[in-house]
Design a protein around this motif. Structure first.
Motif, short mmCIF file in Angstrom:
data_model
loop_
_atom_site.label_atom_id
_atom_site.label_comp_id
_atom_site.label_asym_id
_atom_site.label_seq_id
_atom_site.Cartn_x
_atom_site.Cartn_y
_atom_site.Cartn_z
N LYS A 133 42.79 29.25 35.00
CA LYS A 133 42.76 27.98 35.73
C LYS A 133 42.65 28.20 37.24
CE LYS A 133 43.38 23.53 36.51
NZ LYS A 133 42.35 22.52 36.18
N TYR A 134 43.40 29.15 37.77
CA TYR A 134 43.54 29.24 39.22
C TYR A 134 42.85 30.44 39.86
CZ TYR A 134 46.53 25.31 38.59
OH TYR A 134 46.99 24.06 38.25
N TYR A 135 42.08 31.17 39.08
CA TYR A 135 41.26 32.25 39.66
C TYR A 135 39.83 32.17 39.15
CZ TYR A 135 45.47 33.96 41.78
OH TYR A 135 46.60 34.03 42.56
N LEU A 147 53.25 25.41 40.76
CA LEU A 147 52.12 26.08 41.41
C LEU A 147 52.40 26.32 42.87
CD1 LEU A 147 49.18 24.18 39.72
CD2 LEU A 147 50.18 26.39 39.12
N LYS A 156 45.89 30.15 47.60
CA LYS A 156 44.59 29.52 47.39
C LYS A 156 44.27 28.58 48.54
CE LYS A 156 45.51 27.71 43.40
NZ LYS A 156 46.83 28.21 43.12
N THR A 180 38.31 28.10 42.16
CA THR A 180 39.70 28.01 42.61
C THR A 180 40.27 29.32 43.15
OG1 THR A 180 40.51 28.47 40.37
CG2 THR A 180 40.20 26.14 40.98
N SER A 181 39.57 30.42 42.99
CA SER A 181 40.08 31.71 43.45
C SER A 181 40.33 31.69 44.95
CB SER A 181 39.08 32.82 43.11
OG SER A 181 39.52 34.07 43.61
N ASN A 228 41.27 25.67 49.02
CA ASN A 228 40.16 25.04 48.31
C ASN A 228 38.84 25.16 49.06
OD1 ASN A 228 41.75 24.29 46.19
ND2 ASN A 228 42.30 22.31 47.08
N TYR A 270 47.10 30.59 33.17
CA TYR A 270 47.25 30.44 34.62
C TYR A 270 46.12 31.17 35.35
CZ TYR A 270 49.35 30.63 39.27
OH TYR A 270 49.58 30.52 40.62
#
Length: 350
Positions: free
Chosen positions: A71-73, A9, A24, A77-78, A26, A68
């Motif tokens: 999970k990450y957008y 990542l 990203k 988390t975007s 947080n 992916y």
């Protein structure tokens, strides 16, 4: 790319593959849109307006490539400078996805390609296809060594999943093209769990399953072997690619949020790249298992290399799907809604 998820990542984020979506953060991501309502928007600290996208994916190979992305957008988390915030759901039934698209609770979804064509016909153009995300994932498995070709299935009993969807049409077409009338094969349509039970109880059983169900069965029963790849059998016929999974969107959502859709597709392409990187299978498998796209991480790790992930958009997508749909239409017009899809069905293919 490192094999641990954290290093994967970190490396991926430094690339900043999207001009509109940077690394990203947080703190910024926590202020993104909740995504619980279609096209909800908010402002990040950097002033980028986020559009909430209700996204649904099928468990199994059709949903693997989006892990992916999901999970990450997400809304939580975007990255702060990314205009997309996903509210994602993983389901096991095509009907659940199509119902959500029809009633508007899903904006974009990953579905089977024949389901996409049928849904477009039923909604009179209310659905468009955005990308092809999965090619052939079907396998003939057996206990024994009696099946070396499609012709060898004549007179046999085959336990199978996918009645009324791509698997049924693909199997029937390949049988016919190899000189076997499907009526000569006792095809018993079941759930993947029922197929697994039948294979466990028989000494010379034969089945057709997609990955990862096929992968799980071979991991569970060492006596089961892969007899045929239906992708290979399809390729022998020279009928183009066996395009089995795609991404679709509601036409209304697409027309109202074209920039969001284009950003989403860029992100989806990046997700496919991440998920199909042979050096990062362990990290990709961890995501797939966590999101419930497969039963567990161990199955995912063995199945992902066989998921035949791809990402075709625009003219390439249209050419691939039209060739595949033509085969299905000739075999059974009802398989794609009774007629070939109109040009407007293919997003960005002008």
């Amino acid at each position: 790319m490192k094999k641990t998820l954290s290093l994967l990542l970190a490396a991926a984020m430094t690339l900043s593959l999207l001009a509109s979506c940077g690394s990203k953060n947080n703190n910024d991501a926590s202020q993104s849109a909740a995504g619980s309502g279609s096209a909800s928007a908010s402002q990040s600290q950097q002033g980028v307006e986020k559009t909430g996208v209700n996204f649904m994916a099928l468990s199994g190979p059709t949903g693997v490539g989006a892990a992916y992305l999901m999970k990450y957008y997400s809304a939580e988390t975007s990255p702060a400078d990314c205009p997309v915030a996903l509210n994602s759901t993983v389901v096991a039934d095509n009907k659940e996805v199509t119902d959500a698209l029809v009633n508007g609770t899903a904006d974009i979804a990953a579905v089977a390609t024949n389901v996409a064509a049928n849904l477009a016909a039923k909604t009179d153009g209310g659905i468009q296809v955005l990308a092809v995300n999965t090619l052939g994932v079907l396998y003939i498995l057996e206990k024994g060594d009696s099946v070396q070709s499609m012709a060898d299935l004549a007179g046999k009993t085959v336990y199978a999943t996918g009645q009324g969807a791509n698997p049924e049409y693909v199997l029937n077409y390949l049988l016919t093209q190899n000189g076997v009338d499907p009526s000569q094969v006792d095809i018993q349509w079941m759930t993947a769990q029922e197929v697994t039970a039948q294979m466990a109880s028989g000494d010379s059983a034969i089945c057709m399953l997609p990955v990862p169900a096929a992968t799980a069965l071979m991991m569970k029963d060492q006596g089961v072997r892969q007899a045929l790849s239906l992708s290979d059998e399809w390729d022998k016929l020279g009928q183009g690619s066996l395009a089995m999974g795609c991404v679709v969107g509601r036409t209304q959502f697409i027309e109202e949020h074209p920039e969001t859709v284009d950003a989403f597709l860029d992100l989806y392409g990046d997700s496919i790249t991440f998920m199909s990187d042979e050096h990062g299978v362990a990290g990709a498998a961890a995501l797939v298992g966590e999101l419930g796209i497969t039963a567990n991480e161990q199955i995912a790790q063995k199945a992902i290399p066989q998921c035949n992930l791809t990402f075709l958009t625009g003219a390439d997508m249209k050419a691939t799907l039209e060739e595949y749909y033509q085969v299905l239409f000739q075999a059974d017009p009802a398989s794609i809604g009774g007629s070939m899809p109109y040009d407007a069905f293919y997003y960005g293919a002008e």
